[in-house]
Motif scaffolding. Sequence first.
Motif, PDB file in Angstrom:
ATOM      1  N   UNK A   1      30.105  69.612  98.613  1.00 38.09           N
ATOM      2  CA  UNK A   1      29.478  70.594  99.499  1.00 38.09           C
ATOM      3  C   UNK A   1      28.115  71.035  98.997  1.00 38.09           C
ATOM      4  N   UNK A   2      27.920  71.064  97.672  1.00 37.71           N
ATOM      5  CA  UNK A   2      26.636  71.507  97.131  1.00 37.71           C
ATOM      6  C   UNK A   2      25.517  70.573  97.562  1.00 37.71           C
ATOM      7  N   UNK A   3      25.820  69.300  97.781  1.00 39.57           N
ATOM      8  CA  UNK A   3      24.798  68.342  98.224  1.00 39.57           C
ATOM      9  C   UNK A   3      24.275  68.740  99.597  1.00 39.57           C
ATOM     10  N   UNK A   4      25.186  69.088 100.509  1.00 42.74           N
ATOM     11  CA  UNK A   4      24.787  69.554 101.832  1.00 42.74           C
ATOM     12  C   UNK A   4      23.945  70.816 101.739  1.00 42.74           C
ATOM     13  N   UNK A   5      24.340  71.716 100.857  1.00 47.30           N
ATOM     14  CA  UNK A   5      23.624  72.975 100.687  1.00 47.30           C
ATOM     15  C   UNK A   5      22.204  72.727 100.173  1.00 47.30           C
TER      16      UNK A   5
ATOM     17  N   UNK B   1      16.463  89.751 104.449  1.00 43.12           N
ATOM     18  CA  UNK B   1      16.396  88.848 105.594  1.00 43.12           C
ATOM     19  C   UNK B   1      17.304  87.668 105.275  1.00 43.12           C
ATOM     20  N   UNK B   2      18.411  87.579 105.974  1.00 42.34           N
ATOM     21  CA  UNK B   2      19.438  86.597 105.643  1.00 42.34           C
ATOM     22  C   UNK B   2      19.286  85.332 106.470  1.00 42.34           C
ATOM     23  N   UNK B   3      19.444  84.198 105.785  1.00 47.75           N
ATOM     24  CA  UNK B   3      19.485  82.899 106.448  1.00 47.75           C
ATOM     25  C   UNK B   3      20.709  82.171 105.939  1.00 47.75           C
ATOM     26  N   UNK B   4      21.596  81.756 106.826  1.00 43.80           N
ATOM     27  CA  UNK B   4      22.834  81.097 106.430  1.00 43.80           C
ATOM     28  C   UNK B   4      22.730  79.590 106.662  1.00 43.80           C
ATOM     29  N   UNK B   5      23.236  78.831 105.706  1.00 46.90           N
ATOM     30  CA  UNK B   5      23.284  77.387 105.829  1.00 46.90           C
ATOM     31  C   UNK B   5      24.746  76.960 105.955  1.00 46.90           C
ATOM     32  N   UNK B   6      25.162  76.487 107.115  1.00 45.42           N
ATOM     33  CA  UNK B   6      26.562  76.056 107.267  1.00 45.42           C
ATOM     34  C   UNK B   6      26.858  74.836 106.406  1.00 45.42           C
ATOM     35  N   UNK B   7      27.950  74.894 105.656  1.00 43.94           N
ATOM     36  CA  UNK B   7      28.339  73.795 104.780  1.00 43.94           C
ATOM     37  C   UNK B   7      29.044  72.713 105.601  1.00 43.94           C
ATOM     38  N   UNK B   8      28.620  71.494 105.398  1.00 44.26           N
ATOM     39  CA  UNK B   8      29.224  70.375 106.098  1.00 44.26           C
ATOM     40  C   UNK B   8      30.272  69.736 105.187  1.00 44.26           C
ATOM     41  N   UNK B   9      31.512  69.865 105.594  1.00 40.95           N
ATOM     42  CA  UNK B   9      32.610  69.362 104.777  1.00 40.95           C
ATOM     43  C   UNK B   9      32.823  67.882 105.037  1.00 40.95           C
TER      44      UNK B   9
ATOM     45  N   UNK C   1      20.379  69.977 100.422  1.00 40.91           N
ATOM     46  CA  UNK C   1      19.592  69.312 101.463  1.00 40.91           C
ATOM     47  C   UNK C   1      19.059  70.317 102.477  1.00 40.91           C
ATOM     48  N   UNK C   2      19.924  71.195 102.933  1.00 41.83           N
ATOM     49  CA  UNK C   2      19.520  72.166 103.942  1.00 41.83           C
ATOM     50  C   UNK C   2      18.491  73.150 103.399  1.00 41.83           C
TER      51      UNK C   2
ATOM     52  N   UNK D   1      16.414  75.558  93.848  1.00 38.52           N
ATOM     53  CA  UNK D   1      15.118  76.217  93.735  1.00 38.52           C
ATOM     54  C   UNK D   1      14.091  75.280  93.109  1.00 38.52           C
ATOM     55  N   UNK D   2      14.509  74.519  92.107  1.00 33.69           N
ATOM     56  CA  UNK D   2      13.584  73.628  91.413  1.00 33.69           C
ATOM     57  C   UNK D   2      13.217  72.414  92.261  1.00 33.69           C
ATOM     58  N   UNK D   3      14.042  72.084  93.223  1.00 38.07           N
ATOM     59  CA  UNK D   3      13.752  70.931  94.073  1.00 38.07           C
ATOM     60  C   UNK D   3      12.806  71.276  95.225  1.00 38.07           C
ATOM     61  N   UNK D   4      12.637  72.543  95.522  1.00 44.72           N
ATOM     62  CA  UNK D   4      11.770  72.963  96.619  1.00 44.72           C
ATOM     63  C   UNK D   4      10.383  73.326  96.099  1.00 44.72           C
ATOM     64  N   UNK D   5       9.357  72.750  96.695  1.00 49.60           N
ATOM     65  CA  UNK D   5       7.993  73.035  96.239  1.00 49.60           C
ATOM     66  C   UNK D   5       7.603  74.480  96.512  1.00 49.60           C
ATOM     67  N   UNK D   6       8.259  75.128  97.452  1.00 55.97           N
ATOM     68  CA  UNK D   6       7.948  76.516  97.780  1.00 55.97           C
ATOM     69  C   UNK D   6       8.535  77.504  96.782  1.00 55.97           C
ATOM     70  N   UNK D   7       9.448  77.089  95.966  1.00 51.43           N
ATOM     71  CA  UNK D   7      10.120  78.031  95.061  1.00 51.43           C
ATOM     72  C   UNK D   7      10.050  77.636  93.587  1.00 51.43           C
ATOM     73  N   UNK D   8       9.727  76.389  93.298  1.00 49.23           N
ATOM     74  CA  UNK D   8       9.835  75.947  91.895  1.00 49.23           C
ATOM     75  C   UNK D   8       8.833  76.626  90.969  1.00 49.23           C
TER      76      UNK D   8
END
Length: 342
Positions: free
Chosen positions: A23-27, A10-18, A29-30, A58-65
């Motif tokens: 760019x990793x900061x935007x990624x 199940x794919x979810x894409x996060x558009x990078x905001x240039x 955050x999203x 992954x470590x910053x998200x409570x759902x995945x850490x």
Amino acid sequence: MVGPDHQRLKLTFFPIRIGRVPQIVSMIRQFVRYKASANHVQPDIVITAGTFLELLMVRLSRRTRKAFKVTWLRTIWVDQKTYRIPALIRPLVRKTEAWLLRGADLILGNGSDIAERYSVYGLKVTVIRNAVDLVRWSAPAPKIASPIRVAFVGRLAIDKGIVEFIEMARRVKSGPLADDFIFDVYGHSGEEALVAKAADAGILIMHGAVNNEALPAVLAELDLCVALTKSDPSRGGGGTSNAMMEQLASGRVMLAWDNMIFRQWLNPDNAYLATQNDVDGLIKQLYEIRLSPENARRRAANGHATVSHFGVDAMMNNFDEALQQAYESYSKTNPLRPRSRD
């Protein structure tokens, strides 16, 4: 594109905001915002691929850490960014990277150079070499007839050897065998200005970025591809090059640096090697290819045979075995949760 064999994903894409922010900061955050707001069951296993930055998400998200975390390193991040990180703070960045990677329950790497580099920090890296779609990249044998087409395919970065490639082309084009070679550059993100300047001078042809779907057809028209990613004892290696594997699978002649990155795959029987940073050494190998095209075709065929053992099925079998062993060990000390829908 998701085909019938991949419907379990199940794919979810996060558009990078240039912008001015990396760019990793935007990624990050999203990703964190998405995981915090969406109605997802906490996953049992989370797999990241790339560098430590994906693990950081992954470590910053409570759902995945709290999940079993797998990090599949594709490169040595600090070494890749050496030219952008001030020397004064480089040791601190390396230690920070290692500290973040200790948060992974299983660390995989696509080359022994990666494993050796991170072992310095007490990190155990299980090596699973990259895979390549052998059918997709299959192509007729290179012609190796004058003019011989020599190509740089990839990021136009200093650590990828684009400067040496341009210098090699410049020297050949200013010599007596100028008409026997054509130099092509396919790629972007890096030293575009240097490449454009060389193209304006008639030294090479600048093609820009190529869509991955079109790349097999592009490789089929080339004779020789270079693999010039740099490595040294202080920086370590750079992981296995996907581009190199694709070029081997397409049966192209390979011209590479004789360093710890490429020695994992290449040798004088399946490629042409030159001492790292030795442009004259590269040119000597080009002239040898010109003098003996039959030998070059033989080495190209050997290169194709080398990579033929690294199809997708073989890689996935190795990955499945490594994951099961690590997860079984992890489960003995961590309560198992219900299977996630995520």
